[in-house]
Design an enzyme around this catalytic site. Structure first.
Site, PDB file in Angstrom:
ATOM      1  N   MET A  85       1.015  -1.457   0.068  1.00 43.31           N
ATOM      2  CA  MET A  85      -0.276   0.305   0.019  1.00 43.31           C
ATOM      3  C   MET A  85       0.778   1.287  -0.045  1.00 43.31           C
ATOM      4  O   MET A  85       2.401   1.493   0.118  1.00 43.31           O
ATOM      5  CB  MET A  85      -0.833  -0.019   1.389  1.00 43.31           C
ATOM      6  CG  MET A  85      -1.949  -0.948   1.030  1.00 43.31           C
ATOM      7  SD  MET A  85      -2.780  -1.323   2.376  1.00 43.31           S
ATOM      8  CE  MET A  85      -4.059   0.182   1.856  1.00 43.31           C
ATOM      9  N   HIS A  86      -0.147   2.368  -0.254  1.00 39.01           N
ATOM     10  CA  HIS A  86       0.820   3.439  -0.032  1.00 39.01           C
ATOM     11  C   HIS A  86       1.689   3.997  -1.027  1.00 39.01           C
ATOM     12  O   HIS A  86       2.078   5.371  -1.292  1.00 39.01           O
ATOM     13  CB  HIS A  86       1.802   3.945   1.545  1.00 39.01           C
ATOM     14  CG  HIS A  86       0.496   3.420   2.357  1.00 39.01           C
ATOM     15  ND1 HIS A  86      -0.969   3.954   2.756  1.00 39.01           N
ATOM     16  CD2 HIS A  86       1.161   2.575   3.163  1.00 39.01           C
ATOM     17  CE1 HIS A  86      -0.889   3.210   3.412  1.00 39.01           C
ATOM     18  NE2 HIS A  86      -0.567   1.986   4.397  1.00 39.01           N
ATOM     19  N   ASP A 245      -3.044  -4.749   0.363  1.00 34.99           N
ATOM     20  CA  ASP A 245      -2.319  -6.220   1.144  1.00 34.99           C
ATOM     21  C   ASP A 245      -2.876  -6.303   2.360  1.00 34.99           C
ATOM     22  O   ASP A 245      -3.547  -7.528   2.716  1.00 34.99           O
ATOM     23  CB  ASP A 245      -0.863  -6.441   0.992  1.00 34.99           C
ATOM     24  CG  ASP A 245      -0.194  -5.501   1.730  1.00 34.99           C
ATOM     25  OD1 ASP A 245      -0.836  -4.140   1.804  1.00 34.99           O
ATOM     26  OD2 ASP A 245       1.031  -5.687   1.331  1.00 34.99           O
TER      27      ASP A 245
END
Length: 514
Positions: A85-86, A245
């Site tokens: 992520m991110h 995830d």
């Protein structure tokens, strides 16, 4: 010729590798493939990857899996995506990558996160908009970093995507993300399940930079004819929204209802629970995101050194175990687990605080450090080893204590990740959480497996996420020992007390560390 049976594929763009697997209608894994790729650290605190590495790995694994299932009499009917992520992937108008992806563990944007909070009146005001603070790992601060430090790059940027969504772009030509990954940008209204447009306007970022947002099982596009030949599937195979995830892992182990905790025992430790309604974030350590289940939410917290603490102990003090494991063909972690079981519950009064690299939850403290306390001449190595195992689980229980403050309770714990294979960890979770503990088949593959389940729901292979996770096979059930659960409950209160006592000491000794 017999008609081919349907299957769905999940692709997981992880930090170190791409994992792809295919799942049949009964929830069985038919095939799997993995490809690794590098991480680049050009400066201290920076962490980057080349999105073309992800695409190369995704193509190779999808081709391998699709060919394998075809030989077994199946055809790929849907694709789900998940991943780290991110991350920030910036693209020009033609979809070309403008710079390496700035990853989730990159720290350069910390000053910009503070600046974003200031622009809206402080952190508490910011949380009212997004239900989360802007953390350095989130995407929003990275966008501002690029705008101020690489203006020529930023001028060319017409879209940004999260890592898994770059794979969607290459498969389908569509710029899209899902509600869970959007939540992790820090620029998304988790309550309203839409981009926080007023906040984005306040930051001076063009709204055209943002992709369209979908629910996780929604179909977002279909595989392009030119790409289909490269990856071995038919043109037009649907690709669903997927999810980040940490969120999809929770779905992948079947933790889709309130009361069931999902714990992922990797290098870090992730404690998550699905929610059936929106909760306001009371602080800055728990994260509240939209769930991969349409209309649902999820709360989770991350400790920084769960399995990482055990790895550190093995690498630093476990030379004998590593050499013996090599000679007899067993895991060095299994050998450590056996040593720990020669001790007694509560490690005969030793406590280990696993703050080896600071902590994120429940204490957002970069100065926190590991502590081993209470040992004396009568203690043995076995006691110390057991205290490490117990301290890791205490740290996860400490995260859940914040969720209890919201009125949440636990009826079942589902653990996954590498540490979930340990019977000792299973027993400790049962006693320390005072709850039934379950492991499920494919728990170690929860990300790619959960993505495949989302694809199955999206194409109608299953009617709902509840039906999909109903296919999961329970591999282990562990129940708490009432007396040990009582003792661990008392010892846990001692564990919780120690951080407050040591907090200022951590800050003091940090100035002496090199």
């Amino acid at each position: 010729m017999a008609e081919k049976k349907p299957c769905v594929v999940g692709i997981d763009i992880g930090t170190s590798s791409c994992k792809t697997l295919a799942v049949d209608e009964e929830g069985r894994v038919l095939s799997r493939a993995t490809r690794e790729y590098p991480v680049y650290n050009p400066f201290p605190g920076w962490s980057e990857q080349d999105p073309s590495d992800w695409w190369g790995a995704a193509k190779a694994t999808l081709l391998e899996v699709s060919r394998d299932v075809e030989e077994k009499g199946y055809t790929v009917e849907g694709i789900g995506l998940t991943g780290q992520m991110h991350g920030l992937v910036l693209l020009d108008g033609a979809g070309n990558v403008l710079r390496p992806c700035i990853m989730w563990n990159d720290q350069r944007s910390a000053p910009y996160c503070a600046k974003i909070h200031e622009m809206v009146g402080g952190e508490r005001e910011f949380i009212k908009i997004t239900n989360n603070p802007m953390l350095p790992g989130y995407t929003g601060g990275k966008i501002l970093w690029v705008r101020e430090n690489e203006p020529e790059v930023f001028k060319k940027a017409e879209k940004f995507l999260c890592p898994k969504d770059y794979i969607r772009l290459r498969l389908t030509g569509k710029y899209a993300t899902d509600v869970s990954d959007a939540s992790g940008t820090g620029l998304f209204s988790v309550r309203e399940r839409t981009w926080a447009k007023d906040l984005i306007r306040e930051l001076g970022v063009a709204f055209g930079l943002f992709p369209e947002v979908f629910e996780s099982p929604e179909i977002t596009g279909s595989v392009l004819p030119a790409v289909a030949q490269e990856v071995g599937v038919r043109p037009g195979v649907p690709v669903v929204g997927g999810g980040g995830d940490a969120v999809v892992q929770t779905v992948g182990v079947g933790a889709v209802r309130p009361g069931t905790i999902s714990i992922t025992l990797g290098t870090a430790g992730i404690v998550g629970m699905s929610l059936d309604r929106f909760y306001e974030n009371p602080g800055n350590t728990l994260q509240f995101f939209c769930n991969a289940i349409p209309g649902g939410w999820i709360v989770y917290g991350t400790t920084l050194a769960a399995g990482g603490s055990l790895s550190w102990f093995r690498n630093t003090f476990g030379g004998l175990e590593r050499e013996l494991a090599r000679l007899i063909g067993e895991s060095s972690y299994d050998l450590l687990s056996r040593e720990a079981e020669l001790s007694a519950p509560l490690a005969r009064g030793i406590l280990f605080l696993p703050y080896l690299i600071g902590e994120r939850c429940p204490h957002a403290d970069p100065f926190a450090r590991g502590v081993l306390i209470g040992f004396g001449l009568h203690h043995t190595r076995n006691d110390i080893v057991r205290s490490v195992f117990e301290g890791i689980v205490f740290s996860l229980r400490d995260v859940f204590a914040l969720m209890e403050d919201l009125g949440l309770s636990v009826s079942q714990v589902r653990i996954s990740g590498g540490g979930a294979k340990s019977r000792l960890f299973q027993k400790l979770h049962a006693d320390i959480f005072n709850s039934e503990v379950i492991t499920v088949a494919y728990g170690e593959e929860g990300g790619s497996y959960g993505a495949a389940l989302l694809a199955g729901v999206g194409i109608g292979l299953w009617s709902s996420m509840e039906e999909a996770v109903g296919k999961l096979e329970v591999t282990e059930r562990t129940f708490p020992n009432p007396e040990q659960a009582r003792l661990y409950g008392e010892f846990f209160r001692v564990y919780q007390h120690l951080y407050g006592v040591l907090r200022e000491t951590f800050r003091t000794i940090s100035s002496f560390q090199t």
